[in-house]
Design a protein around this motif. Sequence first.
Motif, PDB file in Angstrom:
ATOM      1  N   LEU A   1       2.101  10.907   3.201  1.00 27.42           N
ATOM      2  CA  LEU A   1       1.037  11.818   3.412  1.00 27.42           C
ATOM      3  C   LEU A   1      -0.241  10.605   4.006  1.00 27.42           C
ATOM      4  CD1 LEU A   1      -0.184  14.704   2.967  1.00 27.42           C
ATOM      5  CD2 LEU A   1      -0.764  13.847   0.407  1.00 27.42           C
ATOM      6  N   ARG A   2      -0.298   9.533   3.560  1.00 28.80           N
ATOM      7  CA  ARG A   2      -1.531   8.789   4.088  1.00 28.80           C
ATOM      8  C   ARG A   2      -1.373   8.443   5.442  1.00 28.80           C
ATOM      9  NH1 ARG A   2      -6.825   7.483   3.126  1.00 28.80           N
ATOM     10  NH2 ARG A   2      -7.307   5.597   4.339  1.00 28.80           N
ATOM     11  N   THR A   3      -0.145   7.994   5.889  1.00 24.52           N
ATOM     12  CA  THR A   3       0.228   7.064   6.921  1.00 24.52           C
ATOM     13  C   THR A   3       0.888   7.781   8.156  1.00 24.52           C
ATOM     14  OG1 THR A   3       0.756   5.202   5.245  1.00 24.52           O
ATOM     15  CG2 THR A   3       1.496   4.808   7.537  1.00 24.52           C
ATOM     16  N   LEU A   4       1.674   8.964   7.929  1.00 22.20           N
ATOM     17  CA  LEU A   4       2.006   9.356   9.189  1.00 22.20           C
ATOM     18  C   LEU A   4       1.636  10.707   9.718  1.00 22.20           C
ATOM     19  CD1 LEU A   4       6.000   9.366   7.783  1.00 22.20           C
ATOM     20  CD2 LEU A   4       4.745   7.533   8.809  1.00 22.20           C
ATOM     21  N   ASP A   5       1.785  10.744  10.830  1.00 23.76           N
ATOM     22  CA  ASP A   5       1.123  12.121  11.637  1.00 23.76           C
ATOM     23  C   ASP A   5       2.060  13.053  11.166  1.00 23.76           C
ATOM     24  OD1 ASP A   5      -0.529  10.561  12.913  1.00 23.76           O
ATOM     25  OD2 ASP A   5       0.361  10.613  14.859  1.00 23.76           O
ATOM     26  N   GLY A   6       1.365  14.443  11.087  1.00 28.26           N
ATOM     27  CA  GLY A   6       2.298  15.587  11.005  1.00 28.26           C
ATOM     28  C   GLY A   6       1.287  16.334  10.212  1.00 28.26           C
ATOM     29  N   GLY A   7       0.278  17.067  10.939  1.00 26.66           N
ATOM     30  CA  GLY A   7      -0.854  18.081  10.291  1.00 26.66           C
ATOM     31  C   GLY A   7      -1.555  18.511  11.164  1.00 26.66           C
ATOM     32  N   THR A   8      -2.779  18.970  10.842  1.00 29.81           N
ATOM     33  CA  THR A   8      -3.838  19.892  11.703  1.00 29.81           C
ATOM     34  C   THR A   8      -5.262  19.323  11.129  1.00 29.81           C
ATOM     35  OG1 THR A   8      -2.433  21.865  11.683  1.00 29.81           O
ATOM     36  CG2 THR A   8      -4.630  22.258  12.433  1.00 29.81           C
ATOM     37  N   ARG A   9      -5.990  18.902  12.073  1.00 31.88           N
ATOM     38  CA  ARG A   9      -7.504  18.514  11.902  1.00 31.88           C
ATOM     39  C   ARG A   9      -8.074  19.586  11.761  1.00 31.88           C
ATOM     40  NH1 ARG A   9      -9.526  13.182  15.023  1.00 31.88           N
ATOM     41  NH2 ARG A   9     -10.797  13.149  13.191  1.00 31.88           N
ATOM     42  N   ILE A  10      -9.257  19.936  11.009  1.00 31.85           N
ATOM     43  CA  ILE A  10      -9.969  21.050  10.905  1.00 31.85           C
ATOM     44  C   ILE A  10     -11.516  20.504  10.942  1.00 31.85           C
ATOM     45  CG2 ILE A  10     -10.819  22.972   9.433  1.00 31.85           C
ATOM     46  CD1 ILE A  10      -7.660  22.964  10.120  1.00 31.85           C
TER      47      ILE A  10
ATOM     48  N   GLY B   1       3.403  10.036  -1.260  1.00 31.61           N
ATOM     49  CA  GLY B   1       2.277   9.747  -1.134  1.00 31.61           C
ATOM     50  C   GLY B   1       1.903   8.736   0.093  1.00 31.61           C
ATOM     51  N   GLY B   2       2.691   7.947   0.305  1.00 31.49           N
ATOM     52  CA  GLY B   2       2.491   6.906   1.420  1.00 31.49           C
ATOM     53  C   GLY B   2       2.846   7.644   2.845  1.00 31.49           C
TER      54      GLY B   2
ATOM     55  N   LEU C   1       0.872  -1.299  -0.101  1.00 30.47           N
ATOM     56  CA  LEU C   1      -0.006  -0.057  -0.054  1.00 30.47           C
ATOM     57  C   LEU C   1       0.986   1.259  -0.186  1.00 30.47           C
ATOM     58  CD1 LEU C   1      -2.852  -0.901   2.605  1.00 30.47           C
ATOM     59  CD2 LEU C   1      -3.056  -0.144   0.089  1.00 30.47           C
ATOM     60  N   HIS C   2       1.751   1.211   0.819  1.00 32.59           N
ATOM     61  CA  HIS C   2       2.744   2.443   0.845  1.00 32.59           C
ATOM     62  C   HIS C   2       3.488   2.722  -0.202  1.00 32.59           C
ATOM     63  CE1 HIS C   2       4.897   5.404   3.761  1.00 32.59           C
ATOM     64  NE2 HIS C   2       5.785   5.485   2.498  1.00 32.59           N
ATOM     65  N   LEU C   3       3.928   1.553  -1.037  1.00 36.50           N
ATOM     66  CA  LEU C   3       4.782   1.738  -2.338  1.00 36.50           C
ATOM     67  C   LEU C   3       3.615   2.255  -3.360  1.00 36.50           C
ATOM     68  CD1 LEU C   3       6.781  -1.427  -2.251  1.00 36.50           C
ATOM     69  CD2 LEU C   3       7.630   0.940  -2.096  1.00 36.50           C
ATOM     70  N   HIS C   4       2.300   1.987  -3.361  1.00 41.26           N
ATOM     71  CA  HIS C   4       1.243   2.194  -4.300  1.00 41.26           C
ATOM     72  C   HIS C   4       1.110   3.673  -4.220  1.00 41.26           C
ATOM     73  CE1 HIS C   4      -0.068  -1.047  -6.766  1.00 41.26           C
ATOM     74  NE2 HIS C   4       0.058  -1.764  -5.606  1.00 41.26           N
ATOM     75  N   ARG C   5       1.053   4.248  -2.940  1.00 44.19           N
ATOM     76  CA  ARG C   5       0.670   5.591  -2.363  1.00 44.19           C
ATOM     77  C   ARG C   5       1.955   6.629  -2.707  1.00 44.19           C
ATOM     78  NH1 ARG C   5      -2.407   3.586   2.740  1.00 44.19           N
ATOM     79  NH2 ARG C   5      -4.468   3.363   1.901  1.00 44.19           N
ATOM     80  N   ALA C   6       3.082   6.063  -2.622  1.00 44.29           N
ATOM     81  CA  ALA C   6       4.301   6.650  -2.826  1.00 44.29           C
ATOM     82  C   ALA C   6       4.478   6.954  -4.457  1.00 44.29           C
ATOM     83  CB  ALA C   6       5.624   5.938  -2.364  1.00 44.29           C
ATOM     84  N   ALA C   7       3.834   6.224  -5.198  1.00 43.76           N
ATOM     85  CA  ALA C   7       3.839   6.485  -6.420  1.00 43.76           C
ATOM     86  C   ALA C   7       2.833   7.400  -7.011  1.00 43.76           C
ATOM     87  CB  ALA C   7       3.824   5.215  -7.346  1.00 43.76           C
ATOM     88  N   ILE C   8       1.863   7.763  -6.379  1.00 42.20           N
ATOM     89  CA  ILE C   8       0.811   8.643  -6.728  1.00 42.20           C
ATOM     90  C   ILE C   8       1.486  10.186  -6.933  1.00 42.20           C
ATOM     91  CG2 ILE C   8      -0.916  10.155  -5.871  1.00 42.20           C
ATOM     92  CD1 ILE C   8      -1.885   7.689  -4.261  1.00 42.20           C
TER      93      ILE C   8
ATOM     94  N   GLU D   1      17.485   8.576   3.706  1.00 41.50           N
ATOM     95  CA  GLU D   1      17.341   7.290   3.552  1.00 41.50           C
ATOM     96  C   GLU D   1      16.213   7.029   4.163  1.00 41.50           C
ATOM     97  OE1 GLU D   1      19.667   3.142   4.612  1.00 41.50           O
ATOM     98  OE2 GLU D   1      20.652   4.886   5.534  1.00 41.50           O
ATOM     99  N   ARG D   2      15.365   5.900   3.711  1.00 39.86           N
ATOM    100  CA  ARG D   2      14.051   5.344   3.909  1.00 39.86           C
ATOM    101  C   ARG D   2      14.191   3.937   4.394  1.00 39.86           C
ATOM    102  NH1 ARG D   2       9.484   8.202   2.843  1.00 39.86           N
ATOM    103  NH2 ARG D   2       9.619  10.412   1.852  1.00 39.86           N
ATOM    104  N   THR D   3      13.299   3.581   5.179  1.00 44.07           N
ATOM    105  CA  THR D   3      13.119   2.284   5.722  1.00 44.07           C
ATOM    106  C   THR D   3      12.342   1.563   4.798  1.00 44.07           C
ATOM    107  OG1 THR D   3      10.893   2.535   6.744  1.00 44.07           O
ATOM    108  CG2 THR D   3      12.728   2.942   8.124  1.00 44.07           C
ATOM    109  N   ALA D   4      12.276   0.008   5.190  1.00 43.33           N
ATOM    110  CA  ALA D   4      11.482  -0.731   3.912  1.00 43.33           C
ATOM    111  C   ALA D   4      10.176  -0.232   3.670  1.00 43.33           C
ATOM    112  CB  ALA D   4      11.608  -2.162   4.481  1.00 43.33           C
ATOM    113  N   LEU D   5       9.514   0.327   4.552  1.00 43.43           N
ATOM    114  CA  LEU D   5       8.311   0.680   4.751  1.00 43.43           C
ATOM    115  C   LEU D   5       8.059   2.175   4.039  1.00 43.43           C
ATOM    116  CD1 LEU D   5       5.017   0.399   5.338  1.00 43.43           C
ATOM    117  CD2 LEU D   5       5.615   1.280   7.555  1.00 43.43           C
ATOM    118  N   GLY D   6       9.003   2.767   3.858  1.00 46.69           N
ATOM    119  CA  GLY D   6       9.068   4.394   3.149  1.00 46.69           C
ATOM    120  C   GLY D   6       9.299   5.223   4.324  1.00 46.69           C
ATOM    121  N   GLY D   7       9.258   4.769   5.489  1.00 45.42           N
ATOM    122  CA  GLY D   7       9.313   6.243   6.611  1.00 45.42           C
ATOM    123  C   GLY D   7      10.407   6.886   6.515  1.00 45.42           C
ATOM    124  N   ILE D   8      10.498   7.999   6.877  1.00 46.74           N
ATOM    125  CA  ILE D   8      11.581   8.768   7.045  1.00 46.74           C
ATOM    126  C   ILE D   8      12.387   8.653   8.250  1.00 46.74           C
ATOM    127  CG2 ILE D   8      12.339  11.388   7.028  1.00 46.74           C
ATOM    128  CD1 ILE D   8       9.821  12.021   5.698  1.00 46.74           C
TER     129      ILE D   8
END
Length: 276
Positions: A156-165, A153-154, A18-25, A120-127
């Motif tokens: 953006l979907r998976t990691l925290d780091g923003g503001t809920r409105i 894109g992965g 899923l993460h790889l698919h979203r990263a490709a977006i 460098e990124r982990t296998a999951l793509g995390g920073i």
Amino acid sequence: DPVHVPVERGDLSRNVRLHLHRAAIVEKWKQNGMEPHDVGIVANTDETFTRDFLRAAQICEVPQFEPNQDCVKPKLLPFAMVFEGSADCIAQHKTWWHPDMALGECMEYIGDPAVHKPVERTALGGIHGPFHVESLEIRQRDDAKESFPLWNGGDLRTLDGGTRISLEGDIDWSEVSRSNGQPEGVTAFHFHNFFETLSGIRQKYKSSKEPLGAINELRMMAACASNRVDDNSAAMQYRYVPGGMESIKGPVPILFANAGLRKKRNEELYGIIQSD
């Protein structure tokens, strides 16, 4: 041009795929002409922002969309009302936190890698590297000086780091919530488990391996479709709003304002459950 994602490797878990698919977006966003000042949205097919939220993002001055972002917490997130299987089966006191919206300046392929240096990124793509991910929460190390790395894109979907409105205005949300349990300040919708067969639902949970909450979600859906109260649910968020759409205050999906359509879907869902 095609974007190649190595999803056929047998050693990749579902989450990695899923993460790889979203990263490709984001690579496709770049190919389609996205610029740093543009805004991107990552969403599953059963999620959408409200129309008012999208219009506000287009025309209002949004701090997260101003230029020269540090990109530490670039996301805008909603409070999404959750529908379980039918327009009248709305979860009490429960909100979803997707879709995810962010400025192109903070995204890979779009933003400036000279400013937001790749790591460098982990296998999951995390920073990780000079910046790390702990329990999916993005934190800058105290000794980190440069701007935060670009997101894919992965991320953006998976990691925290923003503001809920949430939605503000003339509605007394606390009073509404006390009266019927509806979620407060809704700025998005999550159309969960809108399947035509129970075999489709079973296949979803079998393939996605999402057992947490699944029993309570489906129990609430069955109780709602059968027009009975389920007082044995583990938490209020797994009970449905009495009265369904008729009792909801604030924004609702335009299609769901059609009482005939809601009735037809409720009957269909009840028939699916009864036939199992």
